[in-house]
Write an enzyme that holds these catalytic residues in place. Structure first.
Site, PDB file in Angstrom:
ATOM      1  N   SER D  64      23.440  23.922 -33.823  1.00  0.00           N
ATOM      2  CA  SER D  64      24.729  24.358 -33.263  1.00  0.00           C
ATOM      3  C   SER D  64      24.685  24.671 -31.770  1.00  0.00           C
ATOM      4  O   SER D  64      25.737  24.768 -31.126  1.00  0.00           O
ATOM      5  CB  SER D  64      25.247  25.593 -34.005  1.00  0.00           C
ATOM      6  OG  SER D  64      25.662  25.261 -35.301  1.00  0.00           O
ATOM      7  N   LYS D  67      26.604  22.424 -29.654  1.00  0.00           N
ATOM      8  CA  LYS D  67      28.069  22.487 -29.566  1.00  0.00           C
ATOM      9  C   LYS D  67      28.532  22.895 -28.170  1.00  0.00           C
ATOM     10  O   LYS D  67      29.614  22.502 -27.733  1.00  0.00           O
ATOM     11  CB  LYS D  67      28.611  23.482 -30.600  1.00  0.00           C
ATOM     12  CG  LYS D  67      28.421  23.051 -32.052  1.00  0.00           C
ATOM     13  CD  LYS D  67      28.769  24.194 -33.020  1.00  0.00           C
ATOM     14  CE  LYS D  67      28.588  23.790 -34.465  1.00  0.00           C
ATOM     15  NZ  LYS D  67      28.767  24.929 -35.403  1.00  0.00           N
ATOM     16  N   TYR D 189      28.175  13.511 -34.878  1.00  0.00           N
ATOM     17  CA  TYR D 189      27.986  14.965 -34.948  1.00  0.00           C
ATOM     18  C   TYR D 189      26.611  15.331 -35.513  1.00  0.00           C
ATOM     19  O   TYR D 189      25.929  16.216 -34.992  1.00  0.00           O
ATOM     20  CB  TYR D 189      29.109  15.576 -35.806  1.00  0.00           C
ATOM     21  CG  TYR D 189      28.986  17.060 -36.023  1.00  0.00           C
ATOM     22  CD1 TYR D 189      29.164  17.956 -34.965  1.00  0.00           C
ATOM     23  CD2 TYR D 189      28.698  17.568 -37.281  1.00  0.00           C
ATOM     24  CE1 TYR D 189      29.054  19.323 -35.169  1.00  0.00           C
ATOM     25  CE2 TYR D 189      28.590  18.942 -37.488  1.00  0.00           C
ATOM     26  CZ  TYR D 189      28.765  19.809 -36.440  1.00  0.00           C
ATOM     27  OH  TYR D 189      28.649  21.166 -36.640  1.00  0.00           O
ATOM     28  N   TYR D 240      28.701  32.849 -35.012  1.00  0.00           N
ATOM     29  CA  TYR D 240      29.344  32.868 -36.316  1.00  0.00           C
ATOM     30  C   TYR D 240      30.033  34.222 -36.539  1.00  0.00           C
ATOM     31  O   TYR D 240      30.758  34.689 -35.655  1.00  0.00           O
ATOM     32  CB  TYR D 240      28.310  32.576 -37.426  1.00  0.00           C
ATOM     33  CG  TYR D 240      27.460  31.370 -37.123  1.00  0.00           C
ATOM     34  CD1 TYR D 240      28.057  30.148 -36.799  1.00  0.00           C
ATOM     35  CD2 TYR D 240      26.072  31.435 -37.142  1.00  0.00           C
ATOM     36  CE1 TYR D 240      27.270  29.031 -36.519  1.00  0.00           C
ATOM     37  CE2 TYR D 240      25.288  30.316 -36.868  1.00  0.00           C
ATOM     38  CZ  TYR D 240      25.899  29.133 -36.559  1.00  0.00           C
ATOM     39  OH  TYR D 240      25.133  28.035 -36.273  1.00  0.00           O
ATOM     40  N   VAL D 258      21.145  27.011 -36.496  1.00  0.00           N
ATOM     41  CA  VAL D 258      20.387  27.292 -37.721  1.00  0.00           C
ATOM     42  C   VAL D 258      18.948  26.810 -37.649  1.00  0.00           C
ATOM     43  O   VAL D 258      18.146  27.097 -38.544  1.00  0.00           O
ATOM     44  CB  VAL D 258      21.049  26.693 -38.990  1.00  0.00           C
ATOM     45  CG1 VAL D 258      22.340  27.395 -39.298  1.00  0.00           C
ATOM     46  CG2 VAL D 258      21.218  25.201 -38.857  1.00  0.00           C
TER      47      VAL D 258
END
Lengths: 304, 304, 304, 304
Positions: D64, D67, D189, D240, D258
């Site tokens: 992540s 991102k 992705y 998160y 993660v």
């Protein structure tokens, strides 16, 4: 022709020694004192025969079962106007969640979740002259029994601890779906729930739902169409988040209360009332559910 | 070095004639009387310089801005124990929704949503000798200004109509996250929100958040680490469901109130207070948000 | 004894000129081509009499009505093991929302919301040798009619545009509640929904739900107890978020589809099938609902 | 002036023997093979100094963290048009819940929840000539390091098991918020997330977020205003459902993955990257969070 007494006897014997009898409701402190071993079943046919076994003549707190009688009274007073303020859909959520009220702009999903029942209580407070006295008189007339009464300790106990109901009523008020003061409506509502009745008295009181709207004294309480609608509501919404399970397993319109009572009925055939105070995880009487499942399995009597 | 007075003047001129000034809050009836044309900006630097334009000396209802001062007071009283009863996460929901409280077992997501602020109020009621008098004295000391007071009409107005706050407090009570009676906590909470201050008074009161915890009178109110944490909370949770937008567009810790006030600050640099009573759809001052966006665009001053 | 033909004629005349006929479903592009003026009603009694009016012999896309037949087939194959993977509670939410699946750990609330029906499709894919051929053969046997077929254009249309169903199936897969590949299950599911039948064929296919489990060819399809349970599910969950309303107004177990069809039945009495492609806001046939309400009002036939 | 090497050494020693190192992510099977004892910290100042301890030169799956780089690339390509398709508010829910997408009509709450990142991936697929090659080239240019690459096994592993991401992408597609085919967007992705980098490479790649938009090669990647906005998003949405906690405890913009990596930064001061694959219950690196808390406690460096 069924031998109802023999069937009730068998069910009673099969069920009463179930090891896990569930948990007696304690969120209303006064209810926690009830002995978990109480167990009674009573059946009244449309033809007037009655059958009972166990503690069917002991009074208990009817709690949410009162919501059906309150709804019937409200329908007799203002008719279909009720449905402007409460919907008729199953809730899809445990009985005291507030979320859905917000999502749906203050219109409770049905008259048997607490929010909906509080709206019905508000309607009765607006439309009865002496709400508490008149509602009690209504129950006494239905059963032809002047001994029925409120248990003031239970009503007061809930008044001191029923914070979720205060939250619900205030939320309804914030959406303008409560016309009377919160305190007044909840005082009535807590009393309504705190009525004490026996299984046999409840079978009498619910007689008119199996008799096209006419009560034991042959007086028309509501129309036959209204009876059908309330029966439909009992079937789809009468057992909190276990309504689907009850319809699926038992197949009768009915209503449970956290006092451990359940009333169910087959239109034009019979009313059956069960009481055992231990509740399952969904808040319905553990032995009561077992007894009714066995009853419809044995008799094959259901609306389906 | 920025010429703050010139910048405030420009922003004031650019913003004050915006056609759509938003809607003055009416859910507290007393607030609805405020003239929507009020508009003031005030800035105080850490060095002690002050700048103002427009109605920066007119008192208004600080409402939710008070939640930051209440939190600071509570932290000075019981420290990190606060976080056993309220979380520090953004809510992801408009400010008065109850659903999340239920989902998260009575622990409000942060101290700036109403549910969280009511828990903080409960802490103050438990830990202040004369809650209302002591809290007012606290604000007067921070600002060195004895003229600041509660507006009793506003507090009473909310007491009569704040049903959602009653719902919230009762729900918290049902989860055992309120130690004092609902009425007592809300009486304090409604008064806390009903304090009236001017832009320049608010800039004084918030001075210690830009000064490592020491207030104008050089008294340590909270530790520097506690200041950083409250500033972080203001950034992530200070603007209801528009907190992300404010962080994204303005980039300063801040807090808004439905009275139309906004306080924002740059640590060790300045406090800026804006007031204009018309609110946007998310409940934040329309002109206030525009003014602060222009301010950080012009000065390039932000924490990022 | 009711004169069913006269009643159907009256209802047809009363209903067919309703100005607002609803909106033809367009989320499956192929369905959008259907003429909104189609309107047919068909009734079959348990005694074998049949009555029809309007377009009751025109085939249409049965869509979600197929979910009841798929459930019955799955029950005949694996029995009560189904209920480990899908629940029997009303959804309390529109039919394609995913939220509840997450909240309830991948167990759909009932077999008639899309998520539940996709789990049933997965069971059929696992337990039928040639799923598509065998399921079609099942329908043809129930109706004794080899002309019934899949509409491949409709199935393919949904395969290209049914993104919510792909989302649902993948979500179920992430919770290990789908044993076969997403593509394979959805290919079967889209075909199952794309079966075309007439009102009179549907009345035949549903005959065994009013006949204790035995179909027109007198073959036992499922047990009487299974029939009662599926009927209960139709009553509580057969009409998306309008199930309560249907139970309340009509009082018959039934199932609707976005093709505009509705089948309803009174156990041991009759099956009635209505078709009109315009839908109301809840996704059920507008004229179909009106016709069934008038039917039960006129005949006073309901399970309550 | 801080002695960063000494501080990193101390933190490393204090933290590395923590008994409960959390749980290595296993929902992507390929990630489960990583040794939980890996632990590295790396810091790069704006002035160009670098400091490291432990496994700061071992590559790991950035997941992540990618991102943020994808968002920066998308902003450089289409600017503020991004915000028509994704919002900037904290999610108030764990990272893979779909409910909010439905409630908010297909507009993900922010670009760092999976749904938002998939929309950003869709934008890159639409606007890059060879999406996978071009995005890798972008990372290589930022770091001036041609050795960086996709881990195809990890990308394929997620392609075979990432059912929730397929569910999410299909749901976005159903709301018309995905312009390219689901398979194509997710292929990109999953590759983007499967880039492998070391702590020191990540410190280089994120340099421009602490340098007003200019990367190590002194090329302007995005404007200073865009940097501030992405930093604000990292602070409010980077962790998160633990974003508030991180802002509260650490006070730096940052992003976790993660794979166990975390990058955080103080504008115009430094970038710090930590890696330890064991995750806490909220999905963030256990030791990484501890190390960063200790770092800001020791240095008193935060944006607040």
């Amino acid at each position: 022709m069924h031998d109802y007494q023999a069937i009730l006897n068998t069910i009673y014997q099969d069920t009463k020694n179930t090891e896990d009898k569930g948990v007696v409701a304690s969120y209303i402190p006064e209810l926690a004192h009830v002995n978990r071993d109480n167990f009674g079943i009573h059946l009244r046919t449309s033809a007037g025969e009655t059958f009972g076994i166990g503690d069917f003549e002991k009074p208990f707190s009817i709690q949410s079962i009162s919501k059906v009688l309150a709804l019937a009274k409200a329908m007799s007073l203002i008719g279909e106007d009720i449905w402007k303020r409460v919907d008729v859909e199953p809730s899809g959520n445990p009985f005291n969640y507030l979320a859905l009220i917000e999502v749906e702009n203050g219109i409770p999903r049905n008259p048997f979740i607490n929010a909906g029942a509080i709206v019905i209580a508000d309607i009765l407070v607006s439309n009865l002259k002496n709400p508490k006295a008149d509602f009690l008189e209504y129950i006494r007339t239905l059963t032809n029994d002047q001994s029925i009464n409120y248990n003031k300790e239970v009503a007061n106990s809930e008044k001191l601890t029923g914070f979720k109901n205060y939250a619900t009523a205030n939320l309804l008020k914030s959406f303008n779906n409560l016309n009377n003061p919160v305190e007044e409506v909840l005082d009535f509502y807590f009393h309504q729930c705190a009525i004490e009745m026996t299984c046999s008295q409840l079978s009498k009181a619910f007689y008119f739902f199996s008799n096209k709207g006419s009560c034991l004294q042959n007086k028309v309480q509501i129309t036959n169409q209204q009876v059908k609608r309330i029966n439909a509501l009992m079937l789809t919404c009468g057992f909190y988040d276990e309504a689907g399970e009850f319809a699926f397993e038992v197949g009768l319109p009915g209503k449970s209360g956290v006092g451990g009572g359940i009333v169910a009925l087959l239109p034009e055939k019979f009313i059956i009332t069960v009481w055992s105070p231990g509740l399952n995880k969904k808040g319905n009487s553990k032995l009561g559910m077992l007894a009714l499942e066995e009853f419809t399995t044995k008799t094959k009597l259901s609306i389906f």
